[in-house]
Design a protein around this motif. Structure first.
Motif, PDB file in Angstrom:
ATOM      1  N   CYS A   1       0.846  -1.182  -0.158  1.00 19.79           N
ATOM      2  CA  CYS A   1       0.049   0.043   0.182  1.00 19.79           C
ATOM      3  C   CYS A   1       1.028   1.441  -0.027  1.00 19.79           C
ATOM      4  N   PHE A   2       2.018   1.225   0.714  1.00 15.39           N
ATOM      5  CA  PHE A   2       2.863   2.403   0.783  1.00 15.39           C
ATOM      6  C   PHE A   2       3.520   2.541  -0.479  1.00 15.39           C
ATOM      7  N   LEU A   3       3.872   1.581  -1.111  1.00 11.57           N
ATOM      8  CA  LEU A   3       4.229   1.747  -2.443  1.00 11.57           C
ATOM      9  C   LEU A   3       3.523   2.247  -3.729  1.00 11.57           C
ATOM     10  N   VAL A   4       2.310   1.910  -3.460  1.00 14.08           N
ATOM     11  CA  VAL A   4       1.088   2.633  -4.203  1.00 14.08           C
ATOM     12  C   VAL A   4       1.047   3.927  -4.148  1.00 14.08           C
TER      13      VAL A   4
ATOM     14  N   PHE B   1       4.059   5.724  -5.387  1.00 15.40           N
ATOM     15  CA  PHE B   1       4.370   5.826  -6.968  1.00 15.40           C
ATOM     16  C   PHE B   1       3.123   6.740  -7.422  1.00 15.40           C
ATOM     17  N   SER B   2       1.839   7.073  -6.651  1.00 16.16           N
ATOM     18  CA  SER B   2       1.037   7.820  -7.124  1.00 16.16           C
ATOM     19  C   SER B   2       1.458   9.249  -7.130  1.00 16.16           C
ATOM     20  N   PHE B   3       2.246   9.355  -5.760  1.00 16.93           N
ATOM     21  CA  PHE B   3       2.802  11.011  -5.515  1.00 16.93           C
ATOM     22  C   PHE B   3       3.985  11.162  -6.542  1.00 16.93           C
ATOM     23  N   LYS B   4       4.691  10.254  -6.872  1.00 18.00           N
ATOM     24  CA  LYS B   4       5.740  10.473  -7.849  1.00 18.00           C
ATOM     25  C   LYS B   4       5.281  10.840  -9.256  1.00 18.00           C
ATOM     26  N   ILE B   5       4.297  10.227  -9.638  1.00 20.05           N
ATOM     27  CA  ILE B   5       3.466  10.235 -10.872  1.00 20.05           C
ATOM     28  C   ILE B   5       3.040  11.807 -11.030  1.00 20.05           C
ATOM     29  N   LEU B   6       2.061  12.304  -9.931  1.00 22.54           N
ATOM     30  CA  LEU B   6       1.377  13.555  -9.952  1.00 22.54           C
ATOM     31  C   LEU B   6       2.654  14.408  -9.694  1.00 22.54           C
ATOM     32  N   LEU B   7       3.714  14.403  -9.130  1.00 19.95           N
ATOM     33  CA  LEU B   7       4.895  15.310  -8.957  1.00 19.95           C
ATOM     34  C   LEU B   7       5.270  15.368 -10.492  1.00 19.95           C
ATOM     35  N   SER B   8       5.453  14.298 -11.249  1.00 19.84           N
ATOM     36  CA  SER B   8       5.955  14.549 -12.507  1.00 19.84           C
ATOM     37  C   SER B   8       5.119  15.151 -13.480  1.00 19.84           C
ATOM     38  N   LEU B   9       3.659  15.116 -13.451  1.00 12.94           N
ATOM     39  CA  LEU B   9       2.799  15.739 -14.234  1.00 12.94           C
ATOM     40  C   LEU B   9       2.892  17.212 -13.825  1.00 12.94           C
ATOM     41  N   THR B  10       2.969  17.500 -12.545  1.00 15.05           N
ATOM     42  CA  THR B  10       3.195  19.055 -12.173  1.00 15.05           C
ATOM     43  C   THR B  10       4.336  19.507 -12.495  1.00 15.05           C
ATOM     44  N   LYS B  11       5.345  18.879 -12.657  1.00 12.11           N
ATOM     45  CA  LYS B  11       6.683  19.525 -13.050  1.00 12.11           C
ATOM     46  C   LYS B  11       6.581  19.761 -14.349  1.00 12.11           C
ATOM     47  N   GLN B  12       5.995  19.292 -15.239  1.00 11.81           N
ATOM     48  CA  GLN B  12       5.719  19.733 -16.459  1.00 11.81           C
ATOM     49  C   GLN B  12       5.241  21.240 -16.763  1.00 11.81           C
ATOM     50  N   TYR B  13       4.696  21.488 -15.897  1.00  7.63           N
ATOM     51  CA  TYR B  13       4.183  23.078 -15.821  1.00  7.63           C
ATOM     52  C   TYR B  13       5.237  24.071 -15.479  1.00  7.63           C
TER      53      TYR B  13
ATOM     54  N   ALA C   1      -0.157  21.121   1.844  1.00  4.32           N
ATOM     55  CA  ALA C   1      -0.182  22.111   0.633  1.00  4.32           C
ATOM     56  C   ALA C   1       0.643  21.503  -0.614  1.00  4.32           C
ATOM     57  N   ILE C   2       1.482  20.587  -0.263  1.00  2.00           N
ATOM     58  CA  ILE C   2       2.036  19.925  -1.496  1.00  2.00           C
ATOM     59  C   ILE C   2       0.853  19.092  -2.337  1.00  2.00           C
ATOM     60  N   ILE C   3       0.304  18.211  -1.654  1.00  2.84           N
ATOM     61  CA  ILE C   3      -0.769  17.384  -2.077  1.00  2.84           C
ATOM     62  C   ILE C   3      -1.896  18.026  -2.642  1.00  2.84           C
TER      63      ILE C   3
ATOM     64  N   LEU D   1      -4.262   9.553 -15.912  1.00  2.00           N
ATOM     65  CA  LEU D   1      -3.390   9.618 -14.605  1.00  2.00           C
ATOM     66  C   LEU D   1      -4.169  10.687 -13.715  1.00  2.00           C
ATOM     67  N   GLN D   2      -4.303  11.713 -14.256  1.00  5.03           N
ATOM     68  CA  GLN D   2      -5.035  12.803 -13.427  1.00  5.03           C
ATOM     69  C   GLN D   2      -6.186  12.343 -12.708  1.00  5.03           C
ATOM     70  N   TYR D   3      -6.954  11.634 -13.481  1.00  2.00           N
ATOM     71  CA  TYR D   3      -8.208  10.967 -13.021  1.00  2.00           C
ATOM     72  C   TYR D   3      -8.027   9.797 -11.818  1.00  2.00           C
ATOM     73  N   ILE D   4      -7.049   8.948 -11.960  1.00  2.00           N
ATOM     74  CA  ILE D   4      -6.861   7.802 -11.470  1.00  2.00           C
ATOM     75  C   ILE D   4      -5.907   8.111 -10.328  1.00  2.00           C
ATOM     76  N   CYS D   5      -5.042   8.728 -10.236  1.00  3.12           N
ATOM     77  CA  CYS D   5      -3.868   8.836  -9.152  1.00  3.12           C
ATOM     78  C   CYS D   5      -4.605   9.433  -7.911  1.00  3.12           C
ATOM     79  N   PRO D   6      -5.233  10.463  -7.821  1.00  2.00           N
ATOM     80  CA  PRO D   6      -5.789  11.103  -6.655  1.00  2.00           C
ATOM     81  C   PRO D   6      -6.561   9.990  -5.773  1.00  2.00           C
ATOM     82  N   ILE D   7      -7.442   9.349  -6.449  1.00  2.00           N
ATOM     83  CA  ILE D   7      -8.353   8.397  -5.828  1.00  2.00           C
ATOM     84  C   ILE D   7      -7.706   7.241  -5.415  1.00  2.00           C
ATOM     85  N   VAL D   8      -6.331   6.561  -6.376  1.00  2.00           N
ATOM     86  CA  VAL D   8      -5.611   5.443  -5.892  1.00  2.00           C
ATOM     87  C   VAL D   8      -4.952   5.771  -4.438  1.00  2.00           C
ATOM     88  N   MET D   9      -4.465   7.106  -4.418  1.00  2.00           N
ATOM     89  CA  MET D   9      -3.621   7.637  -3.121  1.00  2.00           C
ATOM     90  C   MET D   9      -4.856   7.441  -2.003  1.00  2.00           C
TER      91      MET D   9
END
Length: 474
Positions: A141-144, A147-159, A238-240, A378-386
């Motif tokens: 569960c912690f790994l999920v 990984f969700s946090f890392k993916i959202l961070l990668s998406l936000t990094k694009q901005y 705030a980061i979340i 990913l924007q749809y699935i990652c928050p609810i998975v977290m």
């Protein structure tokens, strides 16, 4: 600790299944087997025919070579051009080249495998309660969550890396400041109003940590102060909130676009609206005077006791989080199709504009919708998975039960491990260190994390709903 216990067997079996079932993907099935269709952009010949642009006459080898010159052909067409796009079903060969496709496949499939491991572990521990074993499903569960946090961070990094995303970058900075302020306000609310459990967690941690340091012969006033701890929680919150900002805005837009397809189907409209409103209901379940008092304390006329016990209410919150996540995954194909339909809506909106546009820009406008399909997924699935796996960790480490809704019984908290005589000094110190992190500490940490992640989804989708309702309409 039993190093070769049933939990390790479950983990090894699941790792073996992941290797054997590598060609089968639930994530790919969601995208390619649910009737999703994409829009094809018109080629140059079709655009020329619609716009009345004369076609180039065929030339000789020399002339054709100079004309090509390694550059695509560019010409202008009216923005008001009436174009009806052709559609094609989304296949595995189409999505494999999309951006963040690998991340999408990994997080969805790994979340599914983790859910299977968690269910098997819960069944096993319900029959054979753990004594001095560590629950390995918590690692999954912690790994999920990680990984969700890392993916959202990668998406936000694009901005922040793209020169064309100045507005999105500014939105992220403003969102961080706003969520930091809200988090600091939430953390000073009394536990009798908002029961996230941070204050009891700190008291338990401070007391047990001080005793541990004394047993080790160290002189200390204890761990960090409550102010520093709450400020650290506020920064994390705030980061979340920042990471959830654009996913929330995207979900709100897909929700409003999905409602257009079911103007006459009231059942599906109800499901879509319920899917959108459930985070608000979940947020209220942690506000003690609004929900817990009326359900577990107040006795209404005509009945002799409250509607449910306190343990049953705790279980109800956990179950509703799981139901919310399952409902969102079920409706995910419909939401993604609403996003893909944006290609035709962009053209319909462009018809109202004056002027001309190049064929390259027109084709890019249509192709970009499908190009970002995995990003939107990913924007749809990652928050609810977290949210889901933070809730599962909250349940297991916090000592809650899934069966409290069905019968009345006292919750059995995780027992402290008793140190055996003759145990080595290092292992004794390790066991004492584990006693610092009691169920009260876990309830405070994961209770706040669970509630805040749900609250962030509610706030961001509400802002998106306000934009779609007022600003976009106007």
């Amino acid at each position: 600790m039993a190093l070769l216990g049933a939990q390790l067997v479950i983990t090894l079996i699941m790792v073996s299944l992941i290797q054997k079932l590598g060609s089968y993907s639930f994530a790919r099935w969601l995208l390619c087997s649910q009737g999703l269709y994409r829009y094809l952009y018109p080629d140059n010949n079709e655009l020329k025919a619609l716009a009345g642009v004369p076609r180039d006459k065929p030339k000789g080898k020399k002339g054709g070579k100079n004309e090509a010159n390694g550059k695509p052909e560019t010409f202008h067409v009216p923005r008001s051009l009436d174009i009806q796009l052709e559609t094609a079903p989304v296949t595995a060969l189409d999505v494999v080249h999309l951006r963040f496709y690998t991340e999408y496949i990994w997080i969805v499939d790994f979340s599914l495998y983790t859910a299977i491991v968690y269910i098997m572990s819960e069944v096993y521990t319900s029959v054979f309660p753990l004594k001095d074993e560590f629950n390995l499903s918590m690692v999954w569960c912690f790994l999920v969550v990680l990984f969700s946090f890392k993916i959202l961070l990668s998406l936000t990094k694009q901005y922040f890396t793209s020169e064309e995303s100045i507005g999105e970058r500014s939105t992220c900075i403003v969102a961080f400041c706003v969520f930091l302020l809200i988090a600091m306000m939430v953390l000073i609310v009394d536990e009798n109003k908002l029961e996230v459990g941070v204050d009891p967690a700190y008291d338990s941690f401070h007391e047990n940590a001080s005793k541990f340091l004394e047993n080790q012969g160290l002189s200390s006033v204890g761990p960090a102060s409550k102010l520093i701890l709450k400020f650290s929680f506020a920064v994390w919150a705030a980061i979340i909130g920042t990471l959830f900002t654009f996913p929330g805005l995207r979900i709100a837009r897909m929700h409003f676009d999905s409602l257009r397809y079911y103007n006459e189907n009231k059942v599906k409209q109800l499901l879509l609206n319920l899917n959108f409103a459930l985070p608000f209901v979940l947020v209220l379940l942690w506000i003690k005077p609004v929900t817990r008092h009326y359900i577990t304390v107040r006795i209404f006329s005509g009945i002799e006791k409250p509607l449910m016990t306190s343990d049953a209410f705790d279980t109800l919150r956990l179950v509703l989080v799981v139901v919310t996540v399952v409902l969102r995954i079920v409706l995910m194909p419909r939401q993604l199709q609403a996003y893909l339909d944006m290609a035709q809506r962009k053209l319909d909106q462009q018809k109202k504009e004056a002027g001309r546009i190049t064929n390259i820009d027109l084709q890019k406008k249509i192709a970009s919708v499908f190009y970002y399909l995995c990003v939107v997924a990913l924007q749809y699935i990652c928050p609810i998975v977290m949210c889901l796996y933070l809730t599962l960790m909250y349940k297991t480490l916090g000592g809650y039960s899934w069966t409290s809704l069905f019968y009345e019984g006292q919750t059995e908290f995780p027992k402290e491990v008793v140190t055996l005589e003759g145990m080595e000094q290092f292992q004794m110190a390790w066991e004492n260190l584990k006693m610092i992190f009691t169920w009260e500490v876990y309830r405070g940490v994961f209770g706040f994390a669970t509630w805040w992640s749900i609250f962030s989804i509610f706030i961001t989708t509400s802002l998106g709903s306000m934009y779609q309702t007022y600003f976009r309409v106007s």
